[in-house]
Design an enzyme around this catalytic site. Structure first.
Site, PDB file in Angstrom:
ATOM      1  N   GLY A  78       0.975  -1.495  -0.281  1.00 40.02           N
ATOM      2  CA  GLY A  78       0.352   0.304   0.200  1.00 40.02           C
ATOM      3  C   GLY A  78       0.641   1.392  -0.372  1.00 40.02           C
ATOM      4  N   LEU A  79       0.655   2.136  -1.099  1.00 38.16           N
ATOM      5  CA  LEU A  79       1.605   3.163  -0.790  1.00 38.16           C
ATOM      6  C   LEU A  79       1.095   4.700  -1.344  1.00 38.16           C
ATOM      7  CD1 LEU A  79       3.749   2.132  -4.072  1.00 38.16           C
ATOM      8  CD2 LEU A  79       4.516   2.282  -1.849  1.00 38.16           C
ATOM      9  N   SER A  80       1.084   5.310  -0.350  1.00 38.99           N
ATOM     10  CA  SER A  80       0.291   6.970   0.246  1.00 38.99           C
ATOM     11  C   SER A  80       1.165   7.528  -0.450  1.00 38.99           C
ATOM     12  CB  SER A  80       0.127   6.830   1.798  1.00 38.99           C
ATOM     13  OG  SER A  80       1.769   7.470   2.050  1.00 38.99           O
ATOM     14  N   GLY A 131       3.974   8.991   0.355  1.00 37.99           N
ATOM     15  CA  GLY A 131       5.217   9.368   1.877  1.00 37.99           C
ATOM     16  C   GLY A 131       5.731   8.428   2.315  1.00 37.99           C
ATOM     17  N   ASP A 136       7.296   6.408   5.197  1.00 40.77           N
ATOM     18  CA  ASP A 136       7.617   5.473   5.311  1.00 40.77           C
ATOM     19  C   ASP A 136       6.796   4.217   4.590  1.00 40.77           C
ATOM     20  OD1 ASP A 136       7.993   6.153   8.065  1.00 40.77           O
ATOM     21  OD2 ASP A 136       6.187   6.537   8.316  1.00 40.77           O
ATOM     22  N   SER A 137       5.305   4.370   3.687  1.00 37.66           N
ATOM     23  CA  SER A 137       5.340   3.383   2.710  1.00 37.66           C
ATOM     24  C   SER A 137       6.333   3.341   1.305  1.00 37.66           C
ATOM     25  CB  SER A 137       3.349   3.470   2.354  1.00 37.66           C
ATOM     26  OG  SER A 137       3.871   4.833   1.114  1.00 37.66           O
ATOM     27  N   LEU A 184      -5.479   3.406  -2.877  1.00 32.65           N
ATOM     28  CA  LEU A 184      -6.428   3.585  -2.671  1.00 32.65           C
ATOM     29  C   LEU A 184      -6.449   5.091  -2.700  1.00 32.65           C
ATOM     30  CD1 LEU A 184      -6.418   1.296   0.264  1.00 32.65           C
ATOM     31  CD2 LEU A 184      -6.872   0.780  -2.048  1.00 32.65           C
ATOM     32  N   CYS A 219     -10.914   2.884   9.466  1.00 35.20           N
ATOM     33  CA  CYS A 219      -9.789   3.749   8.054  1.00 35.20           C
ATOM     34  C   CYS A 219      -9.399   2.158   7.472  1.00 35.20           C
ATOM     35  CB  CYS A 219      -9.714   4.262   8.243  1.00 35.20           C
ATOM     36  SG  CYS A 219      -8.857   5.038   6.617  1.00 35.20           S
ATOM     37  N   GLY A 238       2.995   0.850   4.856  1.00 33.52           N
ATOM     38  CA  GLY A 238       4.647   1.257   6.026  1.00 33.52           C
ATOM     39  C   GLY A 238       4.062   1.754   7.681  1.00 33.52           C
ATOM     40  N   CYS A 270      -5.996  13.003   7.592  1.00 34.22           N
ATOM     41  CA  CYS A 270      -5.988  12.885   5.890  1.00 34.22           C
ATOM     42  C   CYS A 270      -7.284  14.082   5.743  1.00 34.22           C
ATOM     43  CB  CYS A 270      -6.341  12.037   5.363  1.00 34.22           C
ATOM     44  SG  CYS A 270      -8.199  10.781   5.321  1.00 34.22           S
TER      45      CYS A 270
END
Length: 351
Positions: free
Chosen positions: A7-9, A11, A13-14, A33, A94, A119, A193
């Site tokens: 999962g990649l935001s 940021g 960390d991910s 997502l 969430c 992350g 967010c």
């Protein structure tokens, strides 16, 4: 080659989690997502940064549109909760219903992959004696996110990898720099967010809930001032009440039915116990008798000794060794045995 959906935001960390797994020999598939409707700046920027990372690593990147799911389980959940006089915690909701659940489902059904990674700062271990996956605090206690992950099921824990769980945040940025990631110096998100995309929680709520003036009263019913909606207040709040008093006053009750904000002194907002519903037992099976643990009633609160008394219908009663200030209905209470998350749930309104 082992396959994992990360999962990649967008940021650091991910991004670093994906890079670590890629360098460990995993076949990484990046997944972002799409959460928010409208002009959610954080989402659009995050998608671009996530796509750039995947291009840099030479791995595929997919975007899954779950805006309707986010609207139902997070936006509507928050609006309904605040209008009813509680202060919902969206992050744990969430994680379970919008992020981890759909990610695992998509990975299995669309990509033929049974592992995901994120992350988050937390750890997972398997207890062979009990046959359960255990959720543990991260090594970096200051960044630990296990509080927000208490609601993950055994199936989700079994499918999840947390590459950053053994790292300090400084190590994460160092590794990102060593790998030459563009996100290495990207600032951290400082709030929810929805708050970041709207400017404040008040601004977010004002988009959905109209002002509704009412009375601010003390415990005798004496009117001390006016408010413009109970959804703008939370239990334990002291600042921003707009009333003058000889002693500090705190919000002790949000009476949404009668549109009143009730205030009192600090003793009135300190409780010896509370009831928690929607309980998820994580690292242990639900006990049949009371257990002793340490509980956090807010993300940054200091763990405090507690007796957890199981009740029917996925509920427990928490009896604190010392009365606790500002126990807030709608927030999560998560109880631990050392580093191990035993269980957690949502604090009920006081009757």
């Amino acid at each position: 080659m082992k396959k994992v959906v990360v999962g990649l935001s967008g940021g650091v960390d991910s991004s670093t989690a994906a890079a670590i797994l890629h360098h460990q020999g995993y076949e990484v598939i990046g997944l972002t997502l799409w959460l928010m409707k409208g002009k959610g700046q954080c989402c659009s920027e995050g998608m671009i940064d996530a796509a750039d990372l995947c291009e840099q690593l030479g791995v595929p990147h997919q975007i899954v549109d779950i805006r309707d799911l986010f609207q139902t389980h997070i936006v509507d959940y928050l609006v309904t909760g605040y209008s009813a006089g509680i202060t919902p915690l969206p992050c744990s909701q969430c994680n379970k219903t919008v992020k981890f659940g759909p990610m695992v489902q998509y990975a299995r059904e669309e990509l033929g992959c049974d592992r995901i990674a994120t992350g988050h700062y937390a750890r997972i271990s398997y207890d062979e004696a009990t046959g359960r996956y255990q959720l543990l605090r991260a090594i970096d206690r200051n960044k630990d996110q296990s509080y927000f992950l208490y609601d993950l099921s055994q199936d989700l824990l079994a499918a999840t990898i947390f590459p950053l769980g053994e790292l300090e945040k400084t190590d994460t940025r160092r590794i990102a720099t060593e790998y030459g990631l563009k996100t290495a110096d990207k600032p951290e998100s400082q709030d929810l967010c929805l708050v970041e995309s709207n400017g404040s929680m008040r601004a977010f709520l004002d988009k959905y809930l109209a002002p509704k003036s009412g009375d601010i009263v003390d415990t005798t019913g004496k009117i001390l001032g006016q408010h413009d909606g109970v959804h703008h207040y939370t239990i334990g709040q002291r600042k921003g009440l707009g009333i003058a008093a000889a002693e500090p006053l705190y919000v002790i009750e949000l009476d949404a039915e009668n549109n009143k904000v009730v205030v009192g002194d600090r003793t009135k907002v300190t409780q010896p116990e509370c009831t928690v519903n929607r309980v998820n037992w994580v690292s242990i099976a639900e006990p049949s008798t009371p257990i002793h643990a340490e509980v956090q009633i807010r993300y940054r609160s200091t763990p405090t000794p507690v007796t957890v008394i199981p009740l029917e219908n996925s509920r427990v009663r928490l009896v604190f060794d010392e009365p606790q200030f500002s126990i807030t209905p709608g927030q999560a209470a998560v109880w631990y045995d050392g580093e191990k998350v035993l269980g957690g749930g949502i604090i009920e309104q006081f009757s």
